[in-house]
Design a protein around this motif. Structure first.
Motif, short mmCIF file in Angstrom:
data_model
loop_
_atom_site.label_atom_id
_atom_site.label_comp_id
_atom_site.label_asym_id
_atom_site.label_seq_id
_atom_site.Cartn_x
_atom_site.Cartn_y
_atom_site.Cartn_z
N PRO A 35 36.89 -0.35 34.78
CA PRO A 35 35.67 0.66 34.76
C PRO A 35 34.84 -0.03 33.48
CG PRO A 35 37.62 0.96 33.58
CD PRO A 35 38.23 -0.11 34.04
N SER A 36 33.90 0.39 34.39
CA SER A 36 32.38 0.55 33.07
C SER A 36 32.44 1.81 32.52
CB SER A 36 31.13 0.25 33.91
OG SER A 36 30.51 -1.18 34.23
N ALA A 37 31.72 1.61 31.29
CA ALA A 37 31.29 2.82 30.52
C ALA A 37 30.05 3.90 31.74
CB ALA A 37 30.46 2.67 29.12
N PRO A 38 30.18 5.38 31.66
CA PRO A 38 29.50 6.47 32.50
C PRO A 38 28.26 6.05 32.05
CG PRO A 38 31.25 7.29 31.27
CD PRO A 38 31.14 5.92 30.75
N HIS A 46 21.41 9.29 30.24
CA HIS A 46 21.17 8.29 29.28
C HIS A 46 23.16 7.28 29.31
CE1 HIS A 46 17.71 9.75 26.90
NE2 HIS A 46 19.27 10.54 26.64
N LYS A 47 23.02 5.83 29.47
CA LYS A 47 23.91 5.27 29.19
C LYS A 47 24.75 5.55 28.26
CE LYS A 47 22.83 1.77 32.51
NZ LYS A 47 22.75 -0.02 32.27
N VAL A 48 26.42 5.39 28.71
CA VAL A 48 27.14 5.78 27.00
C VAL A 48 26.34 4.80 26.54
CG1 VAL A 48 29.36 6.25 26.47
CG2 VAL A 48 28.13 7.63 28.19
N THR A 49 26.83 3.35 26.86
CA THR A 49 26.59 2.57 26.07
C THR A 49 25.24 2.34 25.36
OG1 THR A 49 27.50 0.77 27.83
CG2 THR A 49 26.66 -0.25 25.57
N ASP A 50 24.67 2.43 25.90
CA ASP A 50 22.92 2.47 25.00
C ASP A 50 23.02 3.62 24.56
OD1 ASP A 50 21.44 0.91 27.15
OD2 ASP A 50 21.18 2.46 28.07
N GLY A 113 32.75 2.89 24.70
CA GLY A 113 32.48 3.91 26.41
C GLY A 113 33.47 3.28 27.71
N GLU A 114 33.31 2.12 26.93
CA GLU A 114 34.63 0.95 28.57
C GLU A 114 35.81 1.66 27.92
OE1 GLU A 114 32.07 -0.24 27.93
OE2 GLU A 114 30.54 -0.88 29.72
N TYR A 115 36.39 1.68 26.24
CA TYR A 115 37.72 1.97 26.24
C TYR A 115 37.78 3.51 27.39
CZ TYR A 115 41.07 3.26 22.92
OH TYR A 115 42.40 3.59 22.42
N GLY A 167 35.99 -2.25 31.06
CA GLY A 167 35.55 -3.44 31.25
C GLY A 167 35.01 -4.03 30.07
N PHE A 168 33.81 -5.55 29.68
CA PHE A 168 33.47 -5.12 28.78
C PHE A 168 33.80 -6.34 27.29
CE2 PHE A 168 28.91 -3.42 26.00
CZ PHE A 168 28.79 -4.65 26.34
N TYR A 169 35.10 -6.02 27.03
CA TYR A 169 34.81 -6.93 26.10
C TYR A 169 36.57 -7.41 25.71
CZ TYR A 169 38.12 -2.47 25.85
OH TYR A 169 38.99 -1.82 25.49
N SER A 181 28.00 -9.94 27.03
CA SER A 181 26.24 -9.31 27.27
C SER A 181 26.11 -8.21 27.71
CB SER A 181 25.68 -10.88 27.06
OG SER A 181 26.10 -10.78 28.33
N ARG A 182 24.94 -7.63 28.02
CA ARG A 182 25.01 -6.47 28.50
C ARG A 182 25.42 -6.65 30.66
NH1 ARG A 182 22.28 -2.14 26.55
NH2 ARG A 182 23.49 -0.85 28.10
N GLY A 183 26.22 -5.56 31.07
CA GLY A 183 26.95 -5.88 32.15
C GLY A 183 28.00 -6.33 32.23
N GLY A 184 28.48 -6.72 31.05
CA GLY A 184 29.75 -7.36 31.03
C GLY A 184 31.01 -7.18 31.62
N SER A 185 31.17 -6.09 31.97
CA SER A 185 32.18 -5.55 32.79
C SER A 185 31.96 -6.01 33.92
CB SER A 185 32.62 -4.76 33.07
OG SER A 185 32.34 -3.29 31.90
N ASP A 186 31.49 -7.18 34.71
CA ASP A 186 31.34 -7.65 36.00
C ASP A 186 32.22 -9.05 35.70
OD1 ASP A 186 29.61 -5.84 37.12
OD2 ASP A 186 27.77 -7.50 37.25
N ILE A 187 32.61 -9.04 34.68
CA ILE A 187 32.67 -10.69 33.82
C ILE A 187 34.51 -11.06 33.98
CG2 ILE A 187 33.28 -12.53 31.73
CD1 ILE A 187 30.15 -12.05 31.37
N1 ASP Z 1 28.40 -0.75 29.63
C1 ASP Z 1 27.91 -2.71 29.41
C2 ASP Z 1 26.52 -1.97 29.82
O1 ASP Z 1 25.96 -1.37 30.09
C3 ASP Z 1 28.63 -2.80 30.09
C4 ASP Z 1 29.27 -3.29 31.44
O2 ASP Z 1 28.29 -1.93 32.01
O3 ASP Z 1 28.94 -4.22 32.50
O4 ASP Z 1 25.83 -3.02 29.39
#
Ligand code: ASP
Length: 441
Positions: A35-38, A46-50, A113-115, A167-169, A181-187
């Protein structure tokens, strides 16, 4: 076995978690879920990560972050309540808030957020929660450690029937949380898919795959059924978003396909990203992308190729000025260096002066405001007439092609046009292929 990653919009609120559950439970091959963060529930949200980054920023300046944290707190609370979960999310939130107050790192803060998303999903699906800090390993320089991670993922996940991995960490050797880096849950999803040797890596988002061209430019462009890793690299390098650029590297090792799917429309086929060796069905092109704002520096010098050190000297000017070269098409007595305008604009005078001193050219000129359009397709190698179609389309639309580059892999043809012709050029190329192919580019 399938590894499925769900992006922020797929987990933005309780109703989205329900869709995720339905998707996961509808195919028992879906064993490991990332999962990513909401994310945003609407365009004003807002994105939770932001928000977490904001908390860190405030806390690191000794400022009060209660108000921002409250928004995060309420979002997670609302999700757990709406899903009727037994999980004590408030205790988790309290602990996180205290750690941020006590000076927790930027990466730790952003990763929560991901946690939390992972804890909720694990509780909701009744799957085991596997903390990414024990699986995704970074070395002492905080650089991702491929080998150690592969061993960990294989050993820890091998006997598990199911698992949720945020994801992400991950964490470094001393247990500090490190993020991609941002969007890293894909990785993360890609790493887990590689580690457990999945047959498929599903990447669930809010779009039904990649589109052949940017929908802001072309009206209702077709979706891409299939694209190879290399084609996608060429397209993303030129600015086609959706998947994190680095997410294809881990799965590439074993040729695991990635399926981009839509959580809000799970029946749609989406786009399949496949191994470069997969036979080509399409005879045409796979996608069109592009970027504006390049500067082309043309350097002319008769018999320059006879000077063995000419190119080295030229390139070193860009290197010492910290400017990346995107392309360098050349002819017998001239060479064009294509660079992003943002990197060169402040230094243009200096760069030109240095080229004059080191390379002693007959003539040198800089053309700003150039756009590059990449027409990508693995079918090009075998198909005649692709470039004819591209340049006929541009000519018919009354667009002057300033530069043509064919990538060495023969996967793409790049046309350089003036910035103001950019959108018109993409539309013209799309229409040309769309019309001729009648039902499939
Ligand atoms: N939550 C992180 C971000 O907003 C990672 C992700 O969503 O992949 O960048």
């Amino acid at each position: 076995m399938i590894v499925a990653k769900f992006g922020g919009s797929s987990l933005a609120e309780a109703s989205q978690f329900k869709k995720v559950k339905d998707i996961v439970k509808s195919d028992n091959r879906r064993k490991f879920i990332i999962p990513s963060a909401p994310g945003k529930r609407n365009s004003k949200d807002h994105k939770v990560t932001d928000l977490l980054y904001m908390c860190y920023q405030l806390a690191s300046h000794g400022l009060n972050f209660d108000e921002v944290f409250k928004i995060i707190h309420n979002r997670f609370l609302e999700i757990t309540k709406d899903l009727n979960l037994t999980l004590d999310i408030e205790a988790e939130l309290k602990e996180i808030k205290n750690r941020i107050k006590d000076g927790a790192s930027r990466d730790y803060t952003a990763s929560r957020g991901e946690y939390l998303s992972g804890l909720i999903l694990a509780n909701y699906l009744d799957y085991e929660f596997m903390d990414a800090k024990d699986l995704i390993i970074f070395d002492h320089r905080n650089i991702f450690d491929t080998e150690s991670t592969e061993v960990k993922v294989r050993d820890i996940l091998k006997d598990l029937p199911h698992g949720i991995i945020p994801g992400f960490y991950g964490a470094n050797e001393v247990g500090e949380i490190i993020t991609f880096s941002r969007g890293g849950s894909d990785i993360t999803g890609s790493i887990i898919a590689n580690g457990v040797k999945a047959t498929l890596y599903e990447n669930w988002t809010d779009v039904s795959g990649f589109l052949v061209a940017d929908p802001h430019i072309v009206k209702d462009p077709k979706p891409m059924d299939m694209v190879t890793y290399k084609e996608l690299r060429e397209l993303s390098y030129m600015g086609a978003p959706v998947l994190h650029e680095e997410a294809i590297f881990p799965v590439r090792k074993y040729g695991i396909p990635i399926n981009i799917k839509n959580t809000n429309s799970p029946e749609d086929k989406g786009t399949m990203i496949v191994d470069d060796l997969t036979p080509v069905k399409s005879k045409g092109i796979t996608g069109i992308s592009g970027k504006k704002d390049f500067t082309v520096i043309n350097v002319e010098k008769t018999l320059m190729t006879l000077e063995k050190d000419f190119f080295r000297k030229l390139i070193s000017v860009f290197e010492t000025n910290d400017i990346s070269i995107e392309h360098m098409p050349s002819s017998i007595d001239s060479v064009s260096v294509v660079v992003p305008t943002s990197e060169v604009s402040m230094k243009l005078k200096k760069v030109i002066e240095e080229i004059r001193i080191f390379c002693n050219p007959d003539n040198i000129e800089a053309l700003p405001n150039m756009a590059l359009i990449a027409v990508v397709g693995r079918g090009m190698i075998r198909t005649k007439g692709i470039s004819a179609k591209i340049f006929t389309a541009l000519a018919k639309a009354d667009i002057n092609t300033r530069m043509i580059i064919q990538g060495s892999s023969e996967l793409n043809i790049i046309a350089g046009v003036e910035n103001y012709d950019f959108e018109k050029a993409i539309e013209a190329i799309y229409e040309e292929f769309e019309e001729k192919s009648k039902g499939g580019l």
